[in-house]
Motif scaffolding. Structure first.
Motif, PDB file in Angstrom:
ATOM      1  N   VAL A   1       0.846  -1.199   0.000  1.00 61.56           N
ATOM      2  CA  VAL A   1       0.000   0.000   0.000  1.00 61.56           C
ATOM      3  C   VAL A   1       0.880   1.248   0.000  1.00 61.56           C
ATOM      4  O   VAL A   1       0.658   2.193  -0.756  1.00 61.56           O
ATOM      5  CB  VAL A   1      -0.972   0.008   1.210  1.00 61.56           C
TER       6      VAL A   1
ATOM      7  N   THR B   1       0.900   1.806  -4.353  1.00 62.20           N
ATOM      8  CA  THR B   1      -0.386   2.450  -4.658  1.00 62.20           C
ATOM      9  C   THR B   1      -0.244   3.521  -5.736  1.00 62.20           C
ATOM     10  O   THR B   1      -0.943   3.494  -6.746  1.00 62.20           O
ATOM     11  CB  THR B   1      -1.006   3.052  -3.379  1.00 62.20           C
TER      12      THR B   1
ATOM     13  N   ILE C   1      -3.476   3.122  -8.094  1.00 63.65           N
ATOM     14  CA  ILE C   1      -4.603   2.500  -7.398  1.00 63.65           C
ATOM     15  C   ILE C   1      -5.269   3.588  -6.554  1.00 63.65           C
ATOM     16  O   ILE C   1      -4.595   4.264  -5.770  1.00 63.65           O
ATOM     17  CB  ILE C   1      -4.127   1.359  -6.464  1.00 63.65           C
TER      18      ILE C   1
ATOM     19  N   LEU D   1      -6.653   5.463  -3.605  1.00 62.95           N
ATOM     20  CA  LEU D   1      -6.297   5.282  -2.203  1.00 62.95           C
ATOM     21  C   LEU D   1      -7.414   4.618  -1.400  1.00 62.95           C
ATOM     22  O   LEU D   1      -7.155   3.778  -0.545  1.00 62.95           O
ATOM     23  CB  LEU D   1      -5.913   6.630  -1.579  1.00 62.95           C
TER      24      LEU D   1
ATOM     25  N   SER E   1      -7.127   0.910  -2.011  1.00 65.99           N
ATOM     26  CA  SER E   1      -5.771   0.371  -2.041  1.00 65.99           C
ATOM     27  C   SER E   1      -5.566  -0.799  -1.081  1.00 65.99           C
ATOM     28  O   SER E   1      -5.004  -1.833  -1.461  1.00 65.99           O
ATOM     29  CB  SER E   1      -4.769   1.489  -1.735  1.00 65.99           C
TER      30      SER E   1
END
Length: 132
Positions: free
Chosen positions: A79, A83, A88, A90, A93
């Motif tokens: 993460v 991310t 991705i 948040l 994520s």
């Protein structure tokens, strides 16, 4: 400098599945499976550096194995480090990477050792070169 070589099939298969599941585009969406970036191989780096007129001092493929205490620790690491690189959102994520790590463990039973540690294997190319 150090460049990821992308030699973890369980990671990339799981990632491709998660991008589909979460209706996201992967960063490698428009690349064919057969086309490996020259920057992901030793031969590719030799060619790129020679073309740019660099003298290669050292060029090595280094296989790394980072052990995490458990799946949650690997998820937290992903993460925090992946991310943004993979774009991705948040808000999803942690779910995305939790599902990804679970799927990686299904695909490669050796990821979790007998003590419960999760091994994240990733190859890197270490390059030392100078301008001629």
């Amino acid at each position: 400098f150090v460049v990821p070589a992308g030699k973890n099939p369980a990671l990339f298969q799981a990632a491709n599945e998660m991008f589909v599941k979460y209706h996201l585009d992967s960063p490698w969406k428009n690349q064919s499976i057969s086309s490996v970036s020259p920057a992901r191989t030793l031969e590719g780096w030799i060619s790129l550096l020679k073309e740019a007129e660099f003298e290669i001092r050292s060029l090595k493929m280094i296989d790394t194995d980072t052990a995490f205490y458990d799946k949650e620790e690997l998820v937290a690491s992903m993460v925090g480090t992946t991310t943004a690189n993979w774009n991705i959102p948040l808000e999803i994520s942690s779910y995305f990477f939790s599902d990804l790590v679970d799927r990686m463990c299904e695909l490669d039973r050796e990821i979790i050792d007998e003590e419960g540690r999760v091994h994240y294997k990733l190859s890197r190319i270490h390059v030392v070169a100078v301008v001629k």
